[in-house]
Write an enzyme that holds these catalytic residues in place. Structure first.
Site, PDB file in Angstrom:
ATOM      1  N   GLY A 258       0.834  -1.203   0.000  1.00 28.72           N
ATOM      2  CA  GLY A 258       0.000   0.000   0.000  1.00 28.72           C
ATOM      3  C   GLY A 258       0.862   1.244   0.000  1.00 28.72           C
ATOM      4  O   GLY A 258       1.981   1.236  -0.521  1.00 28.72           O
ATOM      5  N   SER A 259       0.338   2.299   0.612  1.00 28.08           N
ATOM      6  CA  SER A 259       1.036   3.586   0.575  1.00 28.08           C
ATOM      7  C   SER A 259       2.260   3.579   1.484  1.00 28.08           C
ATOM      8  O   SER A 259       2.287   2.888   2.503  1.00 28.08           O
ATOM      9  CB  SER A 259       0.081   4.699   1.003  1.00 28.08           C
ATOM     10  OG  SER A 259      -0.360   4.467   2.328  1.00 28.08           O
ATOM     11  N   THR A 260       3.230   4.385   1.141  1.00 31.25           N
ATOM     12  CA  THR A 260       4.433   4.520   1.970  1.00 31.25           C
ATOM     13  C   THR A 260       4.055   5.099   3.335  1.00 31.25           C
ATOM     14  O   THR A 260       4.605   4.703   4.363  1.00 31.25           O
ATOM     15  CB  THR A 260       5.464   5.392   1.233  1.00 31.25           C
ATOM     16  OG1 THR A 260       5.874   4.677   0.063  1.00 31.25           O
ATOM     17  CG2 THR A 260       6.692   5.675   2.081  1.00 31.25           C
ATOM     18  N   GLU A 261       3.083   6.001   3.323  1.00 30.78           N
ATOM     19  CA  GLU A 261       2.615   6.606   4.570  1.00 30.78           C
ATOM     20  C   GLU A 261       2.121   5.536   5.555  1.00 30.78           C
ATOM     21  O   GLU A 261       2.541   5.490   6.718  1.00 30.78           O
ATOM     22  CB  GLU A 261       1.471   7.558   4.203  1.00 30.78           C
ATOM     23  CG  GLU A 261       0.875   8.325   5.330  1.00 30.78           C
ATOM     24  CD  GLU A 261      -0.453   8.967   4.901  1.00 30.78           C
ATOM     25  OE1 GLU A 261      -0.825   8.888   3.707  1.00 30.78           O
ATOM     26  OE2 GLU A 261      -1.117   9.523   5.783  1.00 30.78           O
ATOM     27  N   GLY A 263       2.754   2.336   5.305  1.00 35.47           N
ATOM     28  CA  GLY A 263       3.889   1.440   5.539  1.00 35.47           C
ATOM     29  C   GLY A 263       4.684   1.866   6.771  1.00 35.47           C
ATOM     30  O   GLY A 263       5.083   1.033   7.597  1.00 35.47           O
ATOM     31  N   GLU A 280       5.636  -3.517   0.562  1.00 34.19           N
ATOM     32  CA  GLU A 280       5.726  -3.199  -0.865  1.00 34.19           C
ATOM     33  C   GLU A 280       4.956  -1.899  -1.033  1.00 34.19           C
ATOM     34  O   GLU A 280       3.729  -1.884  -0.925  1.00 34.19           O
ATOM     35  CB  GLU A 280       5.124  -4.362  -1.676  1.00 34.19           C
ATOM     36  CG  GLU A 280       5.632  -4.419  -3.086  1.00 34.19           C
ATOM     37  CD  GLU A 280       4.698  -3.751  -4.042  1.00 34.19           C
ATOM     38  OE1 GLU A 280       4.889  -2.539  -4.278  1.00 34.19           O
ATOM     39  OE2 GLU A 280       3.783  -4.419  -4.532  1.00 34.19           O
ATOM     40  N   CYS A 315       1.901   0.557  -8.571  1.00 35.81           N
ATOM     41  CA  CYS A 315       3.009   1.102  -7.781  1.00 35.81           C
ATOM     42  C   CYS A 315       4.238   1.306  -8.648  1.00 35.81           C
ATOM     43  O   CYS A 315       5.090   2.120  -8.333  1.00 35.81           O
ATOM     44  CB  CYS A 315       3.309   0.178  -6.615  1.00 35.81           C
ATOM     45  SG  CYS A 315       3.361  -1.543  -7.091  1.00 35.81           S
ATOM     46  N   GLU A 412       3.848  10.277  -5.723  1.00 28.85           N
ATOM     47  CA  GLU A 412       3.109   9.227  -6.426  1.00 28.85           C
ATOM     48  C   GLU A 412       1.665   9.700  -6.638  1.00 28.85           C
ATOM     49  O   GLU A 412       0.954   9.995  -5.675  1.00 28.85           O
ATOM     50  CB  GLU A 412       3.115   7.945  -5.591  1.00 28.85           C
ATOM     51  CG  GLU A 412       2.363   6.811  -6.265  1.00 28.85           C
ATOM     52  CD  GLU A 412       2.514   5.486  -5.524  1.00 28.85           C
ATOM     53  OE1 GLU A 412       2.185   5.438  -4.333  1.00 28.85           O
ATOM     54  OE2 GLU A 412       2.949   4.507  -6.156  1.00 28.85           O
TER      55      GLU A 412
HETATM   56  P1  NAI Z   1      -3.489   2.626   1.970  1.00 30.90           P
HETATM   57  O1  NAI Z   1      -2.042   2.404   2.161  1.00 30.90           O
HETATM   58  O2  NAI Z   1      -4.227   3.431   2.978  1.00 30.90           O
HETATM   59  O3  NAI Z   1      -4.257   1.204   1.854  1.00 30.90           O
HETATM   60  C1  NAI Z   1      -3.646  -0.043   1.592  1.00 30.90           C
HETATM   61  C2  NAI Z   1      -4.134  -1.070   2.611  1.00 30.90           C
HETATM   62  O4  NAI Z   1      -3.731  -0.648   3.899  1.00 30.90           O
HETATM   63  C3  NAI Z   1      -5.656  -1.234   2.692  1.00 30.90           C
HETATM   64  O5  NAI Z   1      -5.975  -2.575   2.955  1.00 30.90           O
HETATM   65  C4  NAI Z   1      -6.011  -0.383   3.894  1.00 30.90           C
HETATM   66  O6  NAI Z   1      -7.204  -0.788   4.522  1.00 30.90           O
HETATM   67  C5  NAI Z   1      -4.832  -0.628   4.790  1.00 30.90           C
HETATM   68  N1  NAI Z   1      -4.588   0.403   5.794  1.00 30.90           N
HETATM   69  C6  NAI Z   1      -4.869   1.728   5.739  1.00 30.90           C
HETATM   70  N2  NAI Z   1      -4.523   2.341   6.875  1.00 30.90           N
HETATM   71  C7  NAI Z   1      -4.006   1.392   7.689  1.00 30.90           C
HETATM   72  C8  NAI Z   1      -3.466   1.401   9.006  1.00 30.90           C
HETATM   73  N3  NAI Z   1      -3.395   2.521   9.715  1.00 30.90           N
HETATM   74  N4  NAI Z   1      -3.000   0.247   9.524  1.00 30.90           N
HETATM   75  C9  NAI Z   1      -3.051  -0.899   8.814  1.00 30.90           C
HETATM   76  N5  NAI Z   1      -3.568  -0.969   7.572  1.00 30.90           N
HETATM   77  C10 NAI Z   1      -4.038   0.157   7.014  1.00 30.90           C
HETATM   78  O7  NAI Z   1      -3.686   3.240   0.537  1.00 30.90           O
HETATM   79  P2  NAI Z   1      -4.933   4.100  -0.008  1.00 30.90           P
HETATM   80  O8  NAI Z   1      -5.351   5.085   1.028  1.00 30.90           O
HETATM   81  O9  NAI Z   1      -5.953   3.179  -0.510  1.00 30.90           O
HETATM   82  O10 NAI Z   1      -4.261   4.837  -1.233  1.00 30.90           O
HETATM   83  C11 NAI Z   1      -3.469   6.003  -1.011  1.00 30.90           C
HETATM   84  C12 NAI Z   1      -2.263   6.013  -1.886  1.00 30.90           C
HETATM   85  O11 NAI Z   1      -1.430   4.920  -1.553  1.00 30.90           O
HETATM   86  C13 NAI Z   1      -2.517   5.848  -3.368  1.00 30.90           C
HETATM   87  O12 NAI Z   1      -2.849   7.063  -3.964  1.00 30.90           O
HETATM   88  C14 NAI Z   1      -1.187   5.333  -3.820  1.00 30.90           C
HETATM   89  O13 NAI Z   1      -0.289   6.399  -3.988  1.00 30.90           O
HETATM   90  C15 NAI Z   1      -0.710   4.479  -2.682  1.00 30.90           C
HETATM   91  N6  NAI Z   1      -0.989   3.048  -2.909  1.00 30.90           N
HETATM   92  C16 NAI Z   1       0.047   2.242  -3.288  1.00 30.90           C
HETATM   93  C17 NAI Z   1      -0.202   0.915  -3.577  1.00 30.90           C
HETATM   94  C18 NAI Z   1       0.887   0.002  -4.006  1.00 30.90           C
HETATM   95  O14 NAI Z   1       0.626  -0.959  -4.706  1.00 30.90           O
HETATM   96  N7  NAI Z   1       2.114   0.185  -3.576  1.00 30.90           N
HETATM   97  C19 NAI Z   1      -1.540   0.350  -3.514  1.00 30.90           C
HETATM   98  C20 NAI Z   1      -2.549   1.268  -3.043  1.00 30.90           C
HETATM   99  C21 NAI Z   1      -2.257   2.562  -2.782  1.00 30.90           C
END
Ligand code: NAI
Ligand code: MG
Length: 508
Positions: A258-261, A263, A280, A315, A412
């Site tokens: 997911g997001s680096t933030e 992560g 990742e 990503c 990104e």
């Molecule tokens: P996100 O990082 O918030 O979500 C990814 C996963 O993390 C989801 O299952 C979400 O429920 C979970 N998550 C969210 N907050 C969490 C927390 N505090 N603790 C544990 N798990 C948590 O990503 P989001 O908000 O959907 O997208 C935001 C940005 O992140 C996108 O614009 C993109 O730049 C990036 N992103 C990168 C991805 C990649 O493949 N590397 C995939 C999705 C988003």
């Protein structure tokens, strides 16, 4: 301009079995049973092509995560449990069967993915679903090949003593897996395949935007014969279910995409019990086109697909396009022409080439970057805004004349937005390419093999594609340098991250 309008489909035709799945109440899979959330709360799942609700999923929270972790732990800790007594060969066959069942249900899975995520059904059918099946088939083969070493040792303070020393690789334990919405089924496969091949137990939390195929995969795992409690699936929000899983003291490892933030939040949450962490994360990948590229037409098509595939929600999207000065204008115009030809529409329409973004939040994020680029003074070659008023569509977009400090160059965007800029010199472009906090992927286009190797060696990125882009294979490790992550997915490298090494030393 072909993508001025969005295809309308009056009656969305889907398979009866897809409809059956949508008609069912989605549940969490905990200890082999399909259950509601402990609180009874649920959340709505939307079709991004029209913003309409397509279903409700249980809003799992801390309590549900506790139940799921307990179920996984119970299996893992019981040496007589069938999961732990199963031979590696039997485990391999079981994992192979998951791959087979994914292929048997490929049309339904592709439709569910399309309705949930917005991507064209044909793309899901050609890429997401077969790649997911292949990952399980590939990992099935590894189940019988998780080997240690015998190690000759010399122990200086035990002269004359004899030892037999060897290593074994054991499963890490209970794994929390948190996945995103851009490739929902495929990300579940990338995570589950290696965890199962190495004998771990899992709690999987799919993204709240796209729970459908993870829940359907849970049914497939049961049909394949995965014992109860080995894989538990809890749907829910990141801030609640995800956070509880990352922080759980009885989870041995968390694997996150997911997001680096987020992560970085996972790393902090993991500190409580120092669980293992693999990540990742995001990227801002450079795609470098040299003027000696072999075939300009194919290069332009490749660079367009590097950013527009999956609506830029990758990503590894080639979002920073660097083109050698002499051909820069031609390449930019070529990509703009390609962008204008892309047919936008609902994922389920047969002629759709690009669907909507996944969510209203993502639409706001991507159009926010478009506005920022405009305000900062970048030139929009094509696109640059939302398309239509229904659904979360944006036009495929190219900017030029952007300076390196603009947010559209540094951050990104995760949408179909590329920033193109010219370069003169190979050393200059290597430096600019590496001038990022990310390091996930990079592209190079040249027919000069020495230049390709030289540039590939200097780029700080986990994947370098030369004269191609977005080539994925279960055997090829994928992951990031720098803030793009920790560890690798796929290939045999991922297996190390799902095993602990035990050294056994026997005095003879
Ligand atoms: P996100 O990082 O918030 O979500 C990814 C996963 O993390 C989801 O299952 C979400 O429920 C979970 N998550 C969210 N907050 C969490 C927390 N505090 N603790 C544990 N798990 C948590 O990503 P989001 O908000 O959907 O997208 C935001 C940005 O992140 C996108 O614009 C993109 O730049 C990036 N992103 C990168 C991805 C990649 O493949 N590397 C995939 C999705 C988003
Ligand atoms: Mg988020």
């Amino acid at each position: 301009m072909a993508n001025d309008t969005i295809t309308e489909i009056a009656e969305e035709e889907i398979l009866p079995r897809t409809q059956d799945f949508l008609d069912k109440q989605m549940k969490c899979l905990i200890d082999g049973k399909w259950v509601d959330s402990a609180s009874g709360a649920g959340f709505s799942v939307y079709n991004p092509a029209n913003g309409k609700i397509i279903g409700m999923a249980p809003s799992g929270d801390k309590e549900d995560i506790n139940f799921a972790v307990k179920a996984a732990r119970k299996v893992f800790d019981d040496p007589r449990h069938s999961w732990n007594t199963m031979t590696p060969s039997e485990r391999g066959k079981l994992i192979w069967k998951i791959g087979d069942l994914i292929l048997e249900n490929a049309d339904e899975l592709a439709e569910l993915e399309s309705i949930d995520n917005g991507k064209p059904k044909a793309v899901a059918r050609a890429a997401d679903v077969p790649l997911s099946a292949d990952l399980f088939h590939y990992m099935a083969g590894w189940a019988t090949k998780i080997e240690g070493n015998t190690i000759p040792i010399s122990v200086p303070y035990a002269p004359g003593a004899k030892f037999h020393a060897f290593t074994v690789r054991e499963p890490v334990g209970v794994i929390g897996q948190i996945i995103p919405w851009n490739f929902p089924l495929l990300m579940a496969a990338w995570k589950l395949g290696p965890a199962l091949a190495t004998g771990n137990c899992v709690v999987l939390k799919p993204a709240e935007q796209t729970p459908l195929t993870a829940v359907r995969l849970g049914e497939i795992l049961q049909e394949a014969g995965v014992p109860d409690g080995v894989v538990n699936i809890v749907t829910g929000m990141g801030e609640t279910a995800g956070a509880a899983l990352a922080a759980h003291d009885d989870v041995d490892k968390v694997a996150f995409t997911g997001s680096t933030e987020v992560g970085k939040m996972i790393v902090k949450a993991a500190g409580g019990n120092l669980k293992k962490v693999t990540l990742e994360l995001g990227g801002k990948s450079p795609n470098i086109i040299f003027k000696d590229t072999a075939n300009l037409e194919q290069t332009i098509a490749g660079a367009a697909s590097a950013i527009f595939f999956n609506h830029g929600q990758c990503c590894c999207a080639g979002s920073r396009l660097y083109v050698e000065k002499d051909i820069c204008e031609e390449v930019v115009n070529g990509i703009a022409d390609a962008a204008k030809q892309i047919k936008l529409g609902p994922g389920l329409a047969n002629d759709t080439e690009m669907g909507p973004l996944v969510s209203e939040e993502q639409l706001a994020r991507v159009t926010g970057y478009m506005d920022a680029g405009q305000e900062a003074g970048a030139t929009c070659v094509t696109g640059g805004s939302r398309l239509g008023e229904q659904g979360y569509f944006v036009s495929p977009t190219i900017y030029k004349d952007a300076s390196e400090d603009m947010s559209i160059v540094r951050e990104e965007i995760f949408g179909p937005v590329v920033v193109a800029s010219p370069f003169d010199d190979i050393e200059e472009i290597i430096k600019r390419s590496n001038d990022t906090t990310y390091g996930l992927a990079a592209g190079i286009w040249t027919k000069d093999i020495a230049k390709a190797h030289h540039t590939a060696a200097r780029l700080r990125a986990g994947t370098v594609w030369v004269n191609c882009y977005n080539i994925f294979d279960s055997a090829l490790p994928f992951g990031g340098y720098k803030q793009s992550g920790w560890g690798r997915e796929m290939g045999h490298e991922v297996l190390e991250l799902y095993t602990e090494t035990k050294a056994v030393c026997i005095g003879l």
